[in-house]
Structure formats: structure tokens, C-alpha cells
Design an enzyme around this catalytic site. Structure first.
Site, PDB file in Angstrom:
ATOM      1  N   GLU A  40       0.847  -1.189   0.000  1.00  0.00           N
ATOM      2  CA  GLU A  40       0.000   0.000   0.000  1.00  0.00           C
ATOM      3  C   GLU A  40       0.889   1.248   0.000  1.00  0.00           C
ATOM      4  O   GLU A  40       1.930   1.283   0.646  1.00  0.00           O
ATOM      5  CB  GLU A  40      -0.886  -0.016   1.243  1.00  0.00           C
ATOM      6  N   LYS A 113     -10.166   0.435  -2.150  1.00  0.00           N
ATOM      7  CA  LYS A 113     -10.242   0.040  -0.743  1.00  0.00           C
ATOM      8  C   LYS A 113     -11.597   0.412  -0.138  1.00  0.00           C
ATOM      9  O   LYS A 113     -12.030   1.565  -0.214  1.00  0.00           O
ATOM     10  CB  LYS A 113      -9.112   0.723   0.029  1.00  0.00           C
ATOM     11  N   CYS A 158      -4.979  -3.623   3.313  1.00  0.00           N
ATOM     12  CA  CYS A 158      -4.675  -3.192   4.677  1.00  0.00           C
ATOM     13  C   CYS A 158      -5.845  -3.360   5.661  1.00  0.00           C
ATOM     14  O   CYS A 158      -6.123  -4.470   6.091  1.00  0.00           O
ATOM     15  CB  CYS A 158      -4.167  -1.752   4.645  1.00  0.00           C
TER      16      CYS A 158
END
Length: 269
Positions: A40, A113, A158
Site C-alpha cells: 500500500e 479500498k 490493509c
């Protein structure tokens, strides 16, 4: 299929980060990897969250996307491009997007995301929603390795790691990708446990490339980029600093785990 999780300690300098990423991608290619995944924010860890706004690209064009396409094509790799900032519906936000490029240099998948990190322990404070617009759809795709074997990939980023329902929505995936920039605090407590849990409960390989070190913005990321097998065994790890964790995906191992303990067939809810 051999895969590589690439660990970086990205800076605010995009050019320097792309140079560092190229070196790691080259190392992965030289080591025989067919798929390499960047972390990321591989392209930049800015001094301020709003720095992402100045780096945003329209989907399908821009120097960061050009870099990923060229690297995939010239190195003959499937590349999971960590995340980069892509334009959102307003000028005050970007999408934190993970793009997958084929060895031909074509972008074959995009995942924005979904879950946005917020944390405040009185000393560290993060609130991604201030500058990041959340995505809405899980994404999975099929790729074919050099031996003609097909692998189904599930994309995540993440903080998504804390939401197992996302991975349940990606039924049948063989490999789950989790490019990340976990903080040192949360990573030390939960990173490996969560990654191994996602591998075990989905009976899938997990590849988690991470940021790992001290950054110019004062942030300390946990690192510990991992490859985990469907039984939850850690196959490869790099603790801190730049480097790569290499692992071999074994179709027979995947099938064996699922046959011996057919938990996915036993789901009720």
C-alpha cells in the site's frame, strides 16, 4: 506458481519510490516469481495525508500507472500494484486503489479500498476518510500461470483485513492479496494473527506485502511482509526494511487442505 511480496519504506519522493520498486520487481523476476505484489502507498508516503490529492491520476492514465504497465511488460510479471491514488468524484478525495497488471502490461483489475482506517490512542491518530473515498465492491479475478494453471485472486487492502465478510464474499479464491501499511502499534498486536486467520478460514494462500520502517512523515510501519499457506503456516517473511518474501503456491497442497477439512462446504450462514 512462485509469488513475491515486496516490502518498501516509501518516501514522499515518487520518483525515488518508483526506482526502489523497480529494483525489487527486478529481483522478484530474477528469482523466478511470476506474480509480484507491491505494498500500500508504494508510490508515496507523503508528509501530510492531503499530499495524495496532488498525486492522483485518472484511471487508465498517469505516470504511476505507466510505470506499473511497463514493469509488468518488460519483466514479464503479473503485478499487483500495491495502491495508488486515483481520482474520485470530488477534488477533496481520492480512491486508494489496487491495480493488477498482466505480463502484457494490461490493467486487468481495479479494487478501491472499501474499509477506511481510523485509529486514535491519544498519541497516534489516523482518519483515512478525510482524504480517501471508500470503494464499494469486492473484486476477484482469474489469472493463468506459465504452466497453464489457473488461479483465482481476491483483492483487498490493509484495514480490510479486519473484516472477514469481505473475504467470504470472494468465494473460491486461491490467493488473497493484502497490500498494506500497518502501523507499528496495530501491526505488532494483530498483523500476523489476522493474516493467518484469513488464510485458515478461507483455506487459501495469503500474500501480504507491507511498508516496513521509519518514514519521513514520522510514521513507523510494522513491515513483516508475509506469505501464508491455506493451513495458516507462514511460508516466508521479511521483518523490516526493503526486500522480498518469496513463496511457492502449490495446487496440490491447496486441494489437500480443502479435501481433508472441507470447512468451506460446511458453511451454514
Amino acid at each position: 506458481m512462485k509469488v513475491a511480496a515486496l516490502q518498501m519504506v516509501s518516501t514522499p519522493d515518487v520518483g525515488a519510490n518508483l526506482d526502489a520498486a523497480w529494483q525489487l520487481l527486478q529481483q522478484a523476476s530474477d528469482a523466478g516469481a511470476e506474480l509480484a505484489a507491491l505494498p500500500e502507498y508504494f508510490c508515496a508516503m507523503g508528509l501530510r495525508d492531503t499530499d495524495k490529492l496532488g498525486l492522483r491520476e485518472a484511471f487508465g492514465q498517469g505516470p504511476i500507472q505507466d510505470f506499473l504497465a511497463r514493469a509488468a511488460r518488460e519483466l514479464g510479471l503479473w503485478i499487483v500494484g500495491g495502491t495508488l491514488p486515483l481520482a474520485a468524484d470530488d477534488d477533496q478525495h481520492v480512491h486508494n486503489s489496487s491495480l493488477v497488471f498482466s505480463p502484457d502490461g494490461d490493467c486487468v483489475a481495479r479494487y478501491d479500498k472499501i474499509h477506511l482506517f481510523r485509529y486514535d490512542n491519544g498519541r497516534e491518530r489516523y482518519d483515512e476518510a478525510q482524504v480517501i473515498a471508500a470503494g464499494h465492491e469486492p473484486v476477484q479475478l482469474d489469472i493463468t500461470d506459465r504452466g497453464g494453471e489457473r488461479w483465482r485472486l481476491g483483492l483487498s487492502v490493509c484495514y480490510d483485513l479486519r473484516f472477514p465478510e469481505l473475504y467470504r464474499a470472494q468465494q473460491g479464491c486461491d490467493l488473497l492479496l493484502v497490500p498494506s501499511a500497518f502501523t507499528h502499534t496495530t501491526g505488532q498486536a494483530h498483523w500476523e494473527i489476522l493474516l493467518r486467520a484469513r488464510a485458515i478460514e478461507n483455506q487459501a494462500y495469503v500474500l501480504a506485502p507491507a511498508q516496513g520502517g521509519h518514514h519521513a512523515n514520522g510514521r513507523h510501519t510494522w513491515g513483516h511482509s508475509l506469505a501464508v499457506d491455506p493451513w495458516g503456516q507462514v511460508l516466508a517473511e521479511i521483518v523490516q526494511g526493503p526486500g522480498l518474501a518469496l513463496a511457492q503456491l502449490d495446487r496440490q497442497r491447496l486441494q489437500s487442505v480443502r479435501a481433508q477439512l472441507p470447512a468451506l462446504q460446511h458453511r451454514i450462514l
